[in-house]
Design a protein around this motif. Structure first.
Motif, PDB file in Angstrom:
ATOM      1  N   ILE A 136       0.846  -1.188   0.000  1.00  0.00           N
ATOM      2  CA  ILE A 136       0.000   0.000   0.000  1.00  0.00           C
ATOM      3  C   ILE A 136       0.880   1.236   0.000  1.00  0.00           C
ATOM      4  N   SER A 137       0.293   2.383  -0.353  1.00  0.00           N
ATOM      5  CA  SER A 137       1.019   3.651  -0.337  1.00  0.00           C
ATOM      6  C   SER A 137       0.959   4.273   1.056  1.00  0.00           C
ATOM      7  N   LEU A 138       1.795   5.266   1.278  1.00  0.00           N
ATOM      8  CA  LEU A 138       1.788   5.960   2.560  1.00  0.00           C
ATOM      9  C   LEU A 138       0.456   6.682   2.767  1.00  0.00           C
ATOM     10  N   GLU A 139      -0.110   7.216   1.680  1.00  0.00           N
ATOM     11  CA  GLU A 139      -1.410   7.882   1.769  1.00  0.00           C
ATOM     12  C   GLU A 139      -2.499   6.895   2.201  1.00  0.00           C
ATOM     13  N   SER A 234       1.634   0.478  10.161  1.00  0.00           N
ATOM     14  CA  SER A 234       3.054   0.667   9.861  1.00  0.00           C
ATOM     15  C   SER A 234       3.566  -0.452   8.969  1.00  0.00           C
ATOM     16  N   ASP A 235       4.681  -0.207   8.337  1.00  0.00           N
ATOM     17  CA  ASP A 235       5.314  -1.222   7.514  1.00  0.00           C
ATOM     18  C   ASP A 235       5.695  -2.414   8.397  1.00  0.00           C
ATOM     19  N   ARG A 262       3.019  -4.066   3.710  1.00  0.00           N
ATOM     20  CA  ARG A 262       4.258  -3.423   3.262  1.00  0.00           C
ATOM     21  C   ARG A 262       3.914  -2.055   2.664  1.00  0.00           C
ATOM     22  N   ILE A 263       4.572  -1.026   3.162  1.00  0.00           N
ATOM     23  CA  ILE A 263       4.286   0.344   2.715  1.00  0.00           C
ATOM     24  C   ILE A 263       5.379   0.783   1.739  1.00  0.00           C
TER      25      ILE A 263
END
Length: 382
Positions: A136-139, A234-235, A262-263
């Motif tokens: 996934i993205s941070l957003e 979080s990652d 996983r980010i």
């Protein structure tokens, strides 16, 4: 009875399944049963304590009340085994025999460790837990997101509905393990038990195995599940989808599906827990004279006042513009903007003349010396 946490008494997690709780109780009940520890008052008290915990946690309604209110949910009434005979609980958990006295425990103890068909063997073998990952993205980590995950697992065979047998086929006790589901081998003074290779732990053999699954009761099959990823994840965080792993063999319970989050790396932000960090590039004129800079955040740009004379690596804190807290999403971390001063690599003739005039006015009159102008300018504004 004491007010010890019932989950700790049985040594299980709060999200344990009913099967996990029953398994933990059985293990402790065998260890501390009064018939196995004659005259030991501590073992007798421990037996009552684990019986009290099991009496609450084995019942979904009582367990829900206990999770919500703790021991207070049962004040003033029968609770925690005080209104239930612990020997009756033992009998129910092991599926036979009289609850109290040597006669009951002896037969159950023999069935559990020796010959005879054990209750646990007939329940089949629990399916394996599976592990997958999702990017996934941070957003998305900041807002939360629903992701559909596709994976392969062993699903219950539709032809035999998980029994492993063709229609009308019977089952018989496994002759290799005597229906226990385990075989023992002695190595010196140590006895080691392992899953029976003939019946794969089920305790039974099938007369006519199902052709579709070859008697396993399961078939490899694709599946998909939607997972809600919460804000602030979080990652490396791991989510669990209960019962979505491999189906159990011979009708056993299914395993769980674990999803590792996983980010992806972000081009503008670094992360430390709930805080974000950004390198903010500004012109040397803005750093010298002061003004307002636009700082990117996960929610859009915000204005940041830059005081005159700001030096490189100066860090500004922008409150509540970081990541939401996983346990309390209303709380947010901060965004830290570190100043990076941009020095132009190419100047027009007019720009150069103005800077030279400025340098001379500042007492820097050796700009035409051996070192280049850009190096002088960098030294001047560092």
């Amino acid at each position: 009875m004491s007010d010890k946490d019932y989950y700790q008494v049985l040594g299980v997690e709060r999200n344990s399944t009913e099967a996990d709780i029953k398994k933990a109780y059985r293990k402790l009940a065998i260890k501390f049963h009064p018939d196995k520890n004659p005259g030991d008052s501590e073992s007798e008290e421990k037996f009552k304590e684990i019986s009290a915990a099991f009496e609450i946690l084995k019942d979904p309604d009582k367990r829900r009340k206990y999770d919500q209110y703790g021991h207070d949910a049962f004040r003033g009434g029968p609770s925690g085994g005080q209104g239930v005979d612990p020997f009756d609980l033992f009998r129910d958990a092991f599926g036979g025999g009289s609850g109290g006295g040597n006669s009951g425990f002896g037969s159950i103890f023999e069935d559990f460790f020796g010959g005879g068909n054990s209750a646990s063997a007939n329940e089949g073998t629990r399916g394996s837990d599976l592990r997958v990952s999702v990017d996934i993205s941070l957003e998305q980590a900041a807002k939360g997101v629903e992701k559909e995950i596709k994976y392969q697992h062993h699903a219950t065979c539709k032809e035999c509905t998980g029994s492993g047998a063709t229609s009308g086929s019977g089952k018989s006790m496994c002759s290799t393990c005597g229906g226990i589901g385990q075989v023992a081998s002695n190595q010196g003074f140590i006895s080691i038990r392992r899953t029976c290779p003939a019946c794969r732990g089920s305790g039974v053999t099938i007369e006519n195995p199902c052709q579709a699954c070859r008697g396993d009761g399961r078939i490899k099959s694709p599946d998909k599940v939607k997972v809600n990823i919460p804000p602030g994840v979080s990652d490396g965080n791991r989510l669990c989808s209960r019962g979505r792993g491999d189906a159990g063999s011979m009708g056993g319970p299914a395993g769980d599906l674990y999803v590792d989050v996983r980010i992806k790396e972000h081009p503008k932000f670094d992360r430390d827990d709930d805080d974000l960090f950004h390198d903010l590039l500004i012109p040397f004129t803005l750093a010298t004279l002061g003004g307002v800079a636009q700082v990117p955040t996960l929610e859009g740009k915000v204005s940041l006042k830059i005081p005159g004379g700001t030096q490189a690596n100066k860090t500004f804190r922008i409150k509540d513009k970081g990541m939401p807290n996983l346990r309390s999403p209303s709380r947010k971390g901060d965004l830290y903007a570190r100043i990076i001063i941009h020095v132009p690599q190419k100047l027009t003739k007019l720009q150069r003349e103005k800077l030279v005039d400025f340098a001379k006015a500042s007492g820097e009159e050796d700009l035409q010396a051996d070192e280049g102008f850009l190096e002088k300018a960098k030294r001047l504004f560092d």
